[in-house]
Motif scaffolding. Structure first.
Motif, PDB file in Angstrom:
ATOM      1  N   SER A 355       0.822  -1.217   0.000  1.00  0.00           N
ATOM      2  CA  SER A 355       0.000   0.000   0.000  1.00  0.00           C
ATOM      3  C   SER A 355       0.852   1.261   0.000  1.00  0.00           C
ATOM      4  O   SER A 355       0.522   2.241  -0.665  1.00  0.00           O
ATOM      5  N   VAL A 356       1.949   1.239   0.762  1.00  0.00           N
ATOM      6  CA  VAL A 356       2.855   2.390   0.753  1.00  0.00           C
ATOM      7  C   VAL A 356       3.441   2.574  -0.646  1.00  0.00           C
ATOM      8  O   VAL A 356       3.530   3.699  -1.165  1.00  0.00           O
ATOM      9  N   ALA A 357       3.836   1.465  -1.273  1.00  0.00           N
ATOM     10  CA  ALA A 357       4.374   1.543  -2.633  1.00  0.00           C
ATOM     11  C   ALA A 357       3.333   2.084  -3.598  1.00  0.00           C
ATOM     12  O   ALA A 357       3.632   2.969  -4.422  1.00  0.00           O
ATOM     13  N   GLN A 358       2.102   1.583  -3.500  1.00  0.00           N
ATOM     14  CA  GLN A 358       1.040   2.019  -4.391  1.00  0.00           C
ATOM     15  C   GLN A 358       0.678   3.483  -4.159  1.00  0.00           C
ATOM     16  O   GLN A 358       0.478   4.245  -5.105  1.00  0.00           O
ATOM     17  N   SER A 359       0.617   3.889  -2.899  1.00  0.00           N
ATOM     18  CA  SER A 359       0.246   5.278  -2.594  1.00  0.00           C
ATOM     19  C   SER A 359       1.320   6.251  -3.064  1.00  0.00           C
ATOM     20  O   SER A 359       1.015   7.349  -3.537  1.00  0.00           O
ATOM     21  N   THR A 360       2.585   5.839  -2.950  1.00  0.00           N
ATOM     22  CA  THR A 360       3.689   6.679  -3.428  1.00  0.00           C
ATOM     23  C   THR A 360       3.577   6.899  -4.927  1.00  0.00           C
ATOM     24  O   THR A 360       3.728   8.026  -5.426  1.00  0.00           O
ATOM     25  N   GLN A 361       3.287   5.830  -5.652  1.00  0.00           N
ATOM     26  CA  GLN A 361       3.149   5.935  -7.100  1.00  0.00           C
ATOM     27  C   GLN A 361       1.916   6.759  -7.477  1.00  0.00           C
ATOM     28  O   GLN A 361       1.971   7.605  -8.373  1.00  0.00           O
ATOM     29  N   THR A 362       0.798   6.496  -6.785  1.00  0.00           N
ATOM     30  CA  THR A 362      -0.439   7.215  -7.111  1.00  0.00           C
ATOM     31  C   THR A 362      -0.308   8.706  -6.814  1.00  0.00           C
ATOM     32  O   THR A 362      -0.809   9.545  -7.574  1.00  0.00           O
ATOM     33  N   PHE A 363       0.359   9.053  -5.712  1.00  0.00           N
ATOM     34  CA  PHE A 363       0.567  10.464  -5.390  1.00  0.00           C
ATOM     35  C   PHE A 363       1.361  11.147  -6.499  1.00  0.00           C
ATOM     36  O   PHE A 363       1.024  12.264  -6.927  1.00  0.00           O
ATOM     37  N   ALA A 364       2.397  10.463  -6.975  1.00  0.00           N
ATOM     38  CA  ALA A 364       3.194  11.018  -8.078  1.00  0.00           C
ATOM     39  C   ALA A 364       2.334  11.193  -9.324  1.00  0.00           C
ATOM     40  O   ALA A 364       2.444  12.199 -10.043  1.00  0.00           O
ATOM     41  N   MET A 365       1.453  10.210  -9.577  1.00  0.00           N
ATOM     42  CA  MET A 365       0.600  10.266 -10.758  1.00  0.00           C
ATOM     43  C   MET A 365      -0.463  11.358 -10.651  1.00  0.00           C
ATOM     44  O   MET A 365      -0.899  11.909 -11.665  1.00  0.00           O
ATOM     45  N   LEU A 366      -0.880  11.696  -9.428  1.00  0.00           N
ATOM     46  CA  LEU A 366      -1.910  12.721  -9.243  1.00  0.00           C
ATOM     47  C   LEU A 366      -1.370  14.137  -9.413  1.00  0.00           C
ATOM     48  O   LEU A 366      -2.036  15.007  -9.984  1.00  0.00           O
ATOM     49  N   ILE A 367      -0.160  14.381  -8.893  1.00  0.00           N
ATOM     50  CA  ILE A 367       0.375  15.743  -8.953  1.00  0.00           C
ATOM     51  C   ILE A 367       1.078  16.041 -10.268  1.00  0.00           C
ATOM     52  O   ILE A 367       1.220  17.206 -10.656  1.00  0.00           O
ATOM     53  N   ALA A 368       1.499  14.994 -10.982  1.00  0.00           N
ATOM     54  CA  ALA A 368       2.287  15.206 -12.200  1.00  0.00           C
ATOM     55  C   ALA A 368       1.512  15.902 -13.322  1.00  0.00           C
ATOM     56  O   ALA A 368       2.071  16.792 -13.980  1.00  0.00           O
ATOM     57  N   PRO A 369       0.250  15.516 -13.620  1.00  0.00           N
ATOM     58  CA  PRO A 369      -0.433  16.131 -14.771  1.00  0.00           C
ATOM     59  C   PRO A 369      -0.538  17.646 -14.700  1.00  0.00           C
ATOM     60  O   PRO A 369      -0.327  18.335 -15.710  1.00  0.00           O
ATOM     61  N   ALA A 370      -0.874  18.185 -13.522  1.00  0.00           N
ATOM     62  CA  ALA A 370      -0.994  19.642 -13.403  1.00  0.00           C
ATOM     63  C   ALA A 370       0.349  20.321 -13.635  1.00  0.00           C
ATOM     64  O   ALA A 370       0.434  21.360 -14.314  1.00  0.00           O
ATOM     65  N   ILE A 371       1.408  19.726 -13.072  1.00  0.00           N
ATOM     66  CA  ILE A 371       2.756  20.284 -13.274  1.00  0.00           C
ATOM     67  C   ILE A 371       3.152  20.212 -14.741  1.00  0.00           C
ATOM     68  O   ILE A 371       3.676  21.168 -15.322  1.00  0.00           O
ATOM     69  N   GLY A 372       2.877  19.047 -15.350  1.00  0.00           N
ATOM     70  CA  GLY A 372       3.216  18.870 -16.759  1.00  0.00           C
ATOM     71  C   GLY A 372       2.478  19.829 -17.660  1.00  0.00           C
ATOM     72  O   GLY A 372       3.051  20.389 -18.603  1.00  0.00           O
ATOM     73  N   ALA A 373       1.178  20.046 -17.373  1.00  0.00           N
ATOM     74  CA  ALA A 373       0.387  20.964 -18.190  1.00  0.00           C
ATOM     75  C   ALA A 373       0.923  22.391 -18.091  1.00  0.00           C
ATOM     76  O   ALA A 373       0.998  23.117 -19.090  1.00  0.00           O
ATOM     77  N   GLY A 374       1.312  22.791 -16.870  1.00  0.00           N
ATOM     78  CA  GLY A 374       1.874  24.132 -16.692  1.00  0.00           C
ATOM     79  C   GLY A 374       3.181  24.315 -17.438  1.00  0.00           C
ATOM     80  O   GLY A 374       3.410  25.355 -18.075  1.00  0.00           O
ATOM     81  N   ILE A 375       4.046  23.310 -17.372  1.00  0.00           N
ATOM     82  CA  ILE A 375       5.336  23.394 -18.077  1.00  0.00           C
ATOM     83  C   ILE A 375       5.125  23.378 -19.583  1.00  0.00           C
ATOM     84  O   ILE A 375       5.779  24.128 -20.329  1.00  0.00           O
ATOM     85  N   ALA A 376       4.186  22.536 -20.058  1.00  0.00           N
ATOM     86  CA  ALA A 376       3.938  22.413 -21.494  1.00  0.00           C
ATOM     87  C   ALA A 376       3.436  23.721 -22.092  1.00  0.00           C
ATOM     88  O   ALA A 376       3.741  24.040 -23.251  1.00  0.00           O
TER      89      ALA A 376
END
Length: 419
Positions: A355-376
């Protein structure tokens, strides 16, 4: 292919895998139907799409790691079949959902059940399959997750076109019900040592149990580096994943071509999983395999980014081939991670650690799109993808000398576990 399906000869694992297959299909079968409902039927804005995405991912970050303490205490069999039957009822309720607010609540609860089901399933794998067949069992599990992410939405879209917009919810519910019956026929899924541990836990505090999982990860360098590197790669991928539709336009694809591009990535992920499962030699050095995969997938991503920037020109088939390679290499790297997670974690802690492994990955996946859209918006999609590829290559090259030093240690640990 015969090597991959060997674990299915073991009756308990065969039932578990069949239930997982239906569960994974159910997780993605309603994906197209839900987004179609929000965008086409209710004609809601992008803000509600973002809220829907958060409802899908948030339980994996906030609920999973803490609830997994109880998953490790409870019967994994009970956790799985209770979560599955609840998801069946929620799937049926989606047929009658009247507004976005209730939809978000249903999706949130359904994702919470998924966040509980997954660590229980991870812990159940080692209790339903022999140690010698563990790598192939992990491969099958990963293959189910990878393939259903592609097959599920595609089947959902087909069902909507043929049978109507609510049909995916009905089929999904039927699948969950069948999975529940399969899970009910599993054994108790508790080893003797685990039963003793659970019996002693009556007077222990919740936080003590929770910290045990974190302590295990922190003091197992192989496990820790694999979790962190996988989460980092997931973050990099999801910086641009939602922007692929714009990349496809830059590469010269139309709407149908974009569908082909996504299908190429999906097909590559399925075949990549099959190939890695067919040649399980990587299990001697799984971290080294992961690191090498990062270098190759990063190179592929970098080339695609250059194409989006118009620095590289080529026919559409070239970009489809690179998309296929990207999916194949990326999916192949996830199987060694699953094997490390299983082989480096005691069965009694599997729920908390996974669960810790999954939550770490999911957290990264949740915050990445907004950051990526701003940079793009500032530098462009192609440039963003090229940078993402370059960073992935750098991480792989940076990790090589560290992993080479760890290689002998990993061999010793593996031999001690009799794998």
């Amino acid at each position: 292919m015969k090597q991959i399906i060997i674990p299915l000869r073991e009756r308990s694992y065969r039932k578990l895998f069949s239930a997982q297959l239906l569960s994974d299909l159910g997780n993605w079968l309603d994906f197209t139907a839900i987004y179609t409902l929000v965008v086409f039927s209710w004609e809601l804005s992008e803000m509600w799409i973002a809220a829907l995405t958060i409802s899908l991912g948030l339980p994996w970050v906030l609920v999973g790691p803490f609830a997994s303490v109880f998953v490790d205490r409870w019967s994994r069999k009970k956790v799985m079949y209770i979560c599955t039957i609840i998801r069946a009822m929620l799937a049926l309720s989606l047929i009658f959902v009247p507004n976005i607010h209730l939809l978000l609540l249903i999706v949130l609860v359904k994702s919470t059940c998924g966040a509980l089901f997954d660590p229980a399933r991870q812990g159940a794998i080692r209790l339903t399959v022999s140690e010698k067949n563990l790598p192939q069992a992990v491969t099958l599990s990963q293959l189910s997750m990878n393939s259903m992410k592609v097959i599920g939405p595609a089947i959902g879209g087909t069902l909507i076109a043929i049978l109507g917009p609510t049909s995916p919810f009905i089929i999904e519910a039927i699948g969950f019900i069948i999975a529940t019956f399969l899970l009910l026929r599993l054994p108790s899924l508790k080893s003797e040592s685990e039963i003793e541990t659970i019996n002693r836990k009556g007077n222990q505090r919740f936080w003590s149990d929770f910290m045990q999982g974190l302590h295990h990860i922190h003091h197992n360098f192989i496990l820790k580096i694999s979790i962190l590197s996988t989460a980092l790669v997931m973050f990099i991928i999801f910086l641009y994943d939602g922007l692929l539709v714009f990349l496809s336009q830059d590469l010269g694809f139309n709407e149908a071509g974009y569908g082909l591009l996504i299908s190429a990535v999906g097909l590559g992920s399925v075949l990549g999983s099959l190939l890695v499962g067919y040649i399980p030699r990587w299990k001697k050095h799984p971290l080294l395999f992961m690191c090498t995969s990062m270098i190759f997938s990063g190179t592929t991503t970098f080339l695609i980014g250059l194409g989006g920037m118009k620095f590289l020109l080529g026919p559409l088939m070239v970009w489809l081939a690179l998309a296929f390679l990207l999916g194949a290499i990326g999916a192949g790297a996830t199987i060694p991670f699953g094997y490390i997670l299983q082989s480096q974690t005691p069965s009694s802690m599997m729920g908390r650690v996974s669960s810790v492994a999954q939550s770490t990955q999911t957290f990264a996946m949740l915050i990445a799109p907004a950051i990526g859209a701003g940079i793009a918006e500032i530098i462009g999609v192609g440039f963003l993808i090229a940078i993402a590829g370059a960073i992935t290559i750098f991480i792989g090259l940076l990790g090589l000398p560290i992993i080479v030093k760890l290689k002998q240690k990993l061999i010793i640990v593996t031999e001690q576990r009799g794998m």
